[in-house]
Design an enzyme around this catalytic site. Structure first.
Site, PDB file in Angstrom:
ATOM      1  N   HIS A   1     -14.015  -2.377   6.888  1.00  0.00           N
ATOM      2  CA  HIS A   1     -12.834  -3.101   7.361  1.00  0.00           C
ATOM      3  C   HIS A   1     -13.086  -3.860   8.667  1.00  0.00           C
ATOM      4  O   HIS A   1     -13.930  -3.477   9.480  1.00  0.00           O
ATOM      5  CB  HIS A   1     -11.683  -2.103   7.563  1.00  0.00           C
ATOM      6  CG  HIS A   1     -10.348  -2.738   7.704  1.00  0.00           C
ATOM      7  ND1 HIS A   1      -9.785  -3.020   8.934  1.00  0.00           N
ATOM      8  CD2 HIS A   1      -9.449  -3.144   6.773  1.00  0.00           C
ATOM      9  CE1 HIS A   1      -8.594  -3.566   8.751  1.00  0.00           C
ATOM     10  NE2 HIS A   1      -8.365  -3.651   7.453  1.00  0.00           N
TER      11      HIS A   1
ATOM     12  N   ASN B   1       0.823  -1.207   0.000  1.00  0.00           N
ATOM     13  CA  ASN B   1       0.000   0.000   0.000  1.00  0.00           C
ATOM     14  C   ASN B   1       0.862   1.263   0.000  1.00  0.00           C
ATOM     15  O   ASN B   1       0.367   2.346   0.313  1.00  0.00           O
ATOM     16  CB  ASN B   1      -0.913   0.008   1.231  1.00  0.00           C
ATOM     17  CG  ASN B   1      -1.864  -1.168   1.247  1.00  0.00           C
ATOM     18  OD1 ASN B   1      -2.425  -1.539   0.217  1.00  0.00           O
ATOM     19  ND2 ASN B   1      -2.049  -1.769   2.403  1.00  0.00           N
TER      20      ASN B   1
ATOM     21  N   HIS C   1      -7.180   4.329   2.182  1.00  0.00           N
ATOM     22  CA  HIS C   1      -6.609   4.092   0.857  1.00  0.00           C
ATOM     23  C   HIS C   1      -6.778   5.279  -0.088  1.00  0.00           C
ATOM     24  O   HIS C   1      -6.387   5.193  -1.255  1.00  0.00           O
ATOM     25  CB  HIS C   1      -7.218   2.831   0.251  1.00  0.00           C
ATOM     26  CG  HIS C   1      -6.838   1.587   0.991  1.00  0.00           C
ATOM     27  ND1 HIS C   1      -5.698   0.872   0.711  1.00  0.00           N
ATOM     28  CD2 HIS C   1      -7.432   0.960   2.045  1.00  0.00           C
ATOM     29  CE1 HIS C   1      -5.616  -0.158   1.537  1.00  0.00           C
ATOM     30  NE2 HIS C   1      -6.655  -0.122   2.356  1.00  0.00           N
TER      31      HIS C   1
ATOM     32  N   GLU D   1     -15.905   3.325   4.291  1.00  0.00           N
ATOM     33  CA  GLU D   1     -14.586   3.653   3.757  1.00  0.00           C
ATOM     34  C   GLU D   1     -14.796   4.510   2.514  1.00  0.00           C
ATOM     35  O   GLU D   1     -15.792   4.340   1.798  1.00  0.00           O
ATOM     36  CB  GLU D   1     -13.818   2.390   3.395  1.00  0.00           C
ATOM     37  CG  GLU D   1     -13.525   1.489   4.587  1.00  0.00           C
ATOM     38  CD  GLU D   1     -12.808   0.216   4.188  1.00  0.00           C
ATOM     39  OE1 GLU D   1     -11.961   0.256   3.266  1.00  0.00           O
ATOM     40  OE2 GLU D   1     -13.095  -0.831   4.800  1.00  0.00           O
TER      41      GLU D   1
ATOM     42  N   LYS E   1       0.052   3.819   4.687  1.00  0.00           N
ATOM     43  CA  LYS E   1      -0.168   3.451   3.296  1.00  0.00           C
ATOM     44  C   LYS E   1       0.533   4.472   2.393  1.00  0.00           C
ATOM     45  O   LYS E   1       1.745   4.428   2.275  1.00  0.00           O
ATOM     46  CB  LYS E   1      -1.663   3.296   3.031  1.00  0.00           C
ATOM     47  CG  LYS E   1      -2.236   2.123   3.852  1.00  0.00           C
ATOM     48  CD  LYS E   1      -3.690   1.927   3.678  1.00  0.00           C
ATOM     49  CE  LYS E   1      -4.170   0.662   4.381  1.00  0.00           C
ATOM     50  NZ  LYS E   1      -3.917   0.612   5.834  1.00  0.00           N
TER      51      LYS E   1
ATOM     52  N   SER F   1     -10.512  -1.331   0.006  1.00  0.00           N
ATOM     53  CA  SER F   1      -9.164  -1.857  -0.216  1.00  0.00           C
ATOM     54  C   SER F   1      -9.116  -3.101  -1.075  1.00  0.00           C
ATOM     55  O   SER F   1      -8.070  -3.411  -1.655  1.00  0.00           O
ATOM     56  CB  SER F   1      -8.503  -2.166   1.127  1.00  0.00           C
ATOM     57  OG  SER F   1      -9.225  -3.154   1.839  1.00  0.00           O
TER      58      SER F   1
ATOM     59  N   ASP G   1     -13.439   6.337   6.725  1.00  0.00           N
ATOM     60  CA  ASP G   1     -12.090   5.780   6.751  1.00  0.00           C
ATOM     61  C   ASP G   1     -11.426   6.081   5.407  1.00  0.00           C
ATOM     62  O   ASP G   1     -11.773   5.487   4.388  1.00  0.00           O
ATOM     63  CB  ASP G   1     -12.157   4.276   7.009  1.00  0.00           C
ATOM     64  CG  ASP G   1     -10.784   3.636   7.149  1.00  0.00           C
ATOM     65  OD1 ASP G   1      -9.785   4.281   6.815  1.00  0.00           O
ATOM     66  OD2 ASP G   1     -10.725   2.467   7.598  1.00  0.00           O
TER      67      ASP G   1
END
Length: 348
Positions: free
Chosen positions: A93, A6, A171, A139, A201, A143, A168
């Site tokens: 997640h 990541n 990413h 998110e 990440k 991911s 979140d």
């Protein structure tokens, strides 16, 4: 070749972060904290990082955790109270699930990236007598699928139902948004939005930053067990994160990465029939667990670090290769990967 990390901006091993660590050591920043933040472990580097992050991400305050997992778990275990409702995306997640398990609020799952389903869940809960605070947990960029949440719609729903939106940005931070401020950049400063910015990440470091109103951050400091009873993160890592936040704002890095994403996406569609996600995460869904791991092993044997992802990380029947595009590779590397993958997919 790195197709699994990541480290999207290639900062983890960069000279910029190495130099930041050397300079921090030279000015006496310790490697270890020696205790929890509320005891001996607090350090000016922690506070400087939090102040810089809050200013950058447009929030009143920020709080530095040792990891994204710890931050997510603390958020959802601490903020929602008994009598509240957490409505979360079905693919959120595992760390968020851990927080909800530890918390006292009711939790409901909604279909992935379906804002309407979230609103229906809230309406049904209210109609059945629910009186508490509503929390919406998502998110911004998922991911394992590389797709984006409908944040504008979700923010509208949060406003309409007096809910708090927890986003979140693990990413998306560093990869999207002006200055790398993520997909939630347009929601900065709203009192009913809390964001989580992972440092491990695209920032190439370690830890996570929760950004929100001062009242929210103070509540986490005083009531969040995952914060109170944990040894503070390394002050040296906090110094590295400060440097990463500054480096992240170089739009040239994003231009380079998004050029790679676009070119790789076109090649994956043309040669493999794999649809582009428009992000740095490209799932090649094979379905069968054994087949997925067999193809991943064959790629690794040829020098391509591609990992197979199986249930329970992803739903049953959706085992996949997770191809991650970072600035640790170039287009020639992507072309070589596709050339190696093409016959493997046909033979597997």
């Amino acid at each position: 070749m790195d197709f699994s990390s990541n480290d999207y901006l290639g900062l983890a091993g960069s000279s910029a972060l190495q130099q930041a660590v050397v300079e921090a050591l030279d000015r006496g920043v310790p490697v270890g904290s020696g205790g929890s933040r509320l005891l001996r472990g607090n350090h000016p580097e922690h506070e400087a990082l939090e102040a810089e992050a809050a200013a950058l991400f447009g929030s009143e305050a920020a709080l530095y955790f040792s990891s994204g997992y710890a931050a997510n778990a603390a958020l959802l275990a601490t903020l929602p109270q008994r009598g509240d409702l957490v409505v979360h995306d079905a693919l959120i997640h595992a760390s968020a699930h851990e927080g909800m398990r530890l918390g006292r609020a009711e939790a409901l799952s909604a279909a992935h990236n379906d804002a309407g389903a979230i609103e229906i869940a809230i309406a049904h809960w209210r109609a059945s007598g629910g009186k508490g605070q509503v929390w919406i947990a998502v998110e911004s960029l998922y991911s394992m699928d590389g797709d984006r949440a409908p944040l504008v719609d979700l923010a509208t729903i949060a406003n309409r139902h007096d809910a708090v939106l927890l986003i979140d940005e693990a990413h998306a931070t560093g990869v999207f948004g002006p200055g790398g401020r993520g997909l939630a950049a347009g929601l900065e400063g709203r009192s009913n939005v809390i964001t989580l910015r992972t440092c491990g990440k695209a920032l190439g470091c370690e830890g996570a930053l929760v950004c929100g109103d001062r009242t929210v951050i103070d509540f986490l400091i005083n009531r969040g067990r995952g914060f109170i009873f944990s040894t503070a993160p390394s002050p040296l890592m906090a110094a590295a994160c400060r440097a990463a936040l500054r480096r992240m704002q170089d739009d040239g890095l994003r231009v380079q990465l998004h050029g790679l994403i676009a070119d790789a996406g076109a090649l994956f569609i043309d040669r493999l029939g794999v649809a582009s996600t428009g992000s740095q995460i490209v799932p090649v869904i094979l379905g069968n667990d054994a087949r997925t791991m067999r193809v991943a092993a064959a790629l690794q044997a040829q020098g391509f670090d591609v990992r197979g992802i199986r249930p329970p990380t992803v739903p049953v029947g959706t085992a996949r290769l997770r191809v991650s595009l970072t600035l640790n590779v170039n287009m020639a590397d992507v072309q070589a990967l596709v050339a190696a993958l093409d016959p493997l997919l046909e033979a597997a």
